[in-house]
Design an enzyme around this catalytic site. Structure first.
Site, short mmCIF file in Angstrom:
data_model
loop_
_atom_site.label_atom_id
_atom_site.label_comp_id
_atom_site.label_asym_id
_atom_site.label_seq_id
_atom_site.Cartn_x
_atom_site.Cartn_y
_atom_site.Cartn_z
N GLY A 250 1.12 -1.03 -0.29
CA GLY A 250 -0.01 -0.40 0.02
C GLY A 250 0.89 1.17 0.04
O GLY A 250 1.92 0.77 -0.07
N GLY B 208 5.75 4.07 -8.67
CA GLY B 208 6.03 2.92 -8.96
C GLY B 208 5.13 1.57 -9.31
O GLY B 208 5.55 0.99 -9.93
N HIS B 209 4.16 1.81 -7.99
CA HIS B 209 3.61 1.06 -7.99
C HIS B 209 2.46 1.11 -8.91
O HIS B 209 2.03 -0.29 -9.29
CB HIS B 209 2.19 0.22 -6.86
CG HIS B 209 3.38 1.14 -5.04
ND1 HIS B 209 3.69 1.86 -4.88
CD2 HIS B 209 3.82 -0.47 -4.59
CE1 HIS B 209 4.04 1.68 -3.31
NE2 HIS B 209 4.56 0.82 -4.10
N GLY C 48 9.06 -4.67 -7.95
CA GLY C 48 9.74 -3.54 -8.69
C GLY C 48 10.55 -3.99 -8.92
O GLY C 48 11.26 -4.19 -7.98
N ASP D 225 13.49 -3.00 -5.94
CA ASP D 225 14.02 -4.28 -4.50
C ASP D 225 14.71 -5.21 -5.95
O ASP D 225 13.94 -6.38 -5.63
CB ASP D 225 12.70 -4.54 -4.18
CG ASP D 225 12.34 -2.90 -3.66
OD1 ASP D 225 12.46 -2.88 -1.98
OD2 ASP D 225 11.15 -2.45 -3.64
N GLN E 269 15.55 -8.54 -3.82
CA GLN E 269 14.03 -9.05 -3.43
C GLN E 269 13.19 -9.93 -4.84
O GLN E 269 12.96 -10.97 -4.61
CB GLN E 269 12.92 -8.07 -2.45
CG GLN E 269 11.51 -8.57 -3.08
CD GLN E 269 10.40 -7.82 -2.31
OE1 GLN E 269 10.82 -7.43 -1.11
NE2 GLN E 269 9.92 -6.79 -3.11
O1 PAF Z 1 7.97 -5.20 -2.17
C1 PAF Z 1 6.87 -5.13 -1.05
O2 PAF Z 1 6.59 -4.14 -0.80
C2 PAF Z 1 7.11 -6.06 0.01
O3 PAF Z 1 7.67 -6.34 -0.10
C3 PAF Z 1 5.71 -7.24 -1.02
C4 PAF Z 1 6.46 -8.32 -1.94
C5 PAF Z 1 4.60 -6.86 -1.26
C6 PAF Z 1 5.81 -8.66 0.12
O4 PAF Z 1 4.97 -8.16 1.25
#
Ligand code: PAF
Length: 289
Positions: free
Chosen positions: A31, A36-37, A149, A152, A155
């Site tokens: 949220g 970007g989102h 994204g 990260d 990730q």
């Molecule tokens: O990148 C994020 O916002 C979080 O790590 C994710 C991938 C939504 C997991 O909670």
């Protein structure tokens, strides 16, 4: 656009799409959405017939003493931003809905060494919590594609590896980093910066781009590049956690390498900033490969 907080309703909707043979893309978020989102949601819409955006501030991925309590929760504003893009479902469960047995949960997904290096070294348990919740979200939504994204970057690699190792039939895609006009990567945590820190913050991106350009020009003294950037950031008031020149797989590069991932994390006041720049075929790719 349907707001769902309930797992049964989500599963029912998902089964309906499966019966109709429709493809589904998932955009997991915590949220406090920014451009970007929204670019990830646009990418999802172009890639699949149905789009689910999840909004969940996941307690499992915050280490003790981190900003879980302060993390901005702005569901109404998020829904208003999503409305024009019209994803099919916004899944915003309560913590008890995702973790009915409380948390931490007994089952954890640990993606090898990479979960404990770089960001993982400074945020203990962070990637274990993130891969665990993403695994859970993938189980609930069984998407064809999930989009994360590239800001990260570590990730993203971890989720790709998790999907490969666990035979998860979802394609994990990266979405380009979106930047402010001065180069700062967009992040919900940028709002922790004071006005003065905000002015200095783009230096992290500048240092990454300049080091990447030197690599393109033939520089191969990786340690010297890292040390020079760290010193420059220190002078500007950043507390650098790491500034690394690595291979795209985040392993140590050798001198013959010509593809790189430069990754950095630094504290500036209350904000922890992360960013990365890629080098491929002699070109600096500031927003991801
Ligand atoms: O990148 C994020 O916002 C979080 O790590 C994710 C991938 C939504 C997991 O909670």
């Amino acid at each position: 656009m349907m707001l769902m907080t309930d797992i049964d309703a989500l599963r029912q909707q998902r089964s309906g799409w499966a019966r109709a043979g429709e493809t589904v893309a998932l955009v997991p978020t915590m949220g406090n959405l920014h451009a970007g989102h929204l670019s990830l949601v646009e990418q999802a819409k172009a890639a699949a017939q149905r789009v689910i955006v999840s909004i969940f501030v996941n307690p499992l991925q915050f280490a003790p003493g981190e900003d879980f309590d302060q993390y901005p929760r702005t569901l109404d504003a998020d829904l208003a931003l999503l409305e024009p893009l019209a994803p099919d479902v916004v899944f915003a469960p309560a913590t008890d809905t995702l973790y009915p047995n409380g948390h931490p949960i007994a089952t954890e997904v640990v993606v090898g060494q990479l979960a404990h290096q770089f960001c993982g070294e400074f945020r203990k348990g962070h990637f274990v919590g993130a891969s665990t919740v993403v695994n859970l979200l993938l189980n609930l939504t069984t998407p064809d594609i999930a989009i994360f994204g590239q800001k990260d970057y570590q990730q993203l690699l971890i989720f790709r590896r998790m999907a490969a190792d666990l035979h998860i039939a979802t394609e994990i895609r990266g979405g380009a980093t979106v930047r402010e006009a001065d180069g700062l990567a967009m992040s919900s945590r940028n709002q922790y910066l004071s006005a003065d820190e905000r002015k200095r913050a783009p230096l992290l991106h500048t240092c990454l781009c300049e080091a990447a350009q030197l690599l393109c020009d033939g520089e191969r003294d990786f340690t010297a590049l890292e040390a020079a950037a760290t010193a420059r950031l220190l002078e500007a008031g950043f507390e650098t956690q790491f500034f690394r020149v690595l291979s795209p797989a985040l392993t140590e590069p050798d001198a013959g390498c010509d593809e790189f991932a430069l990754i950095a994390a630094a504290l500036l006041g209350r904000a922890r900033l992360i960013d990365n720049v890629q080098v491929r075929a002699g070109q600096v790719l500031p927003n991801g490969a």
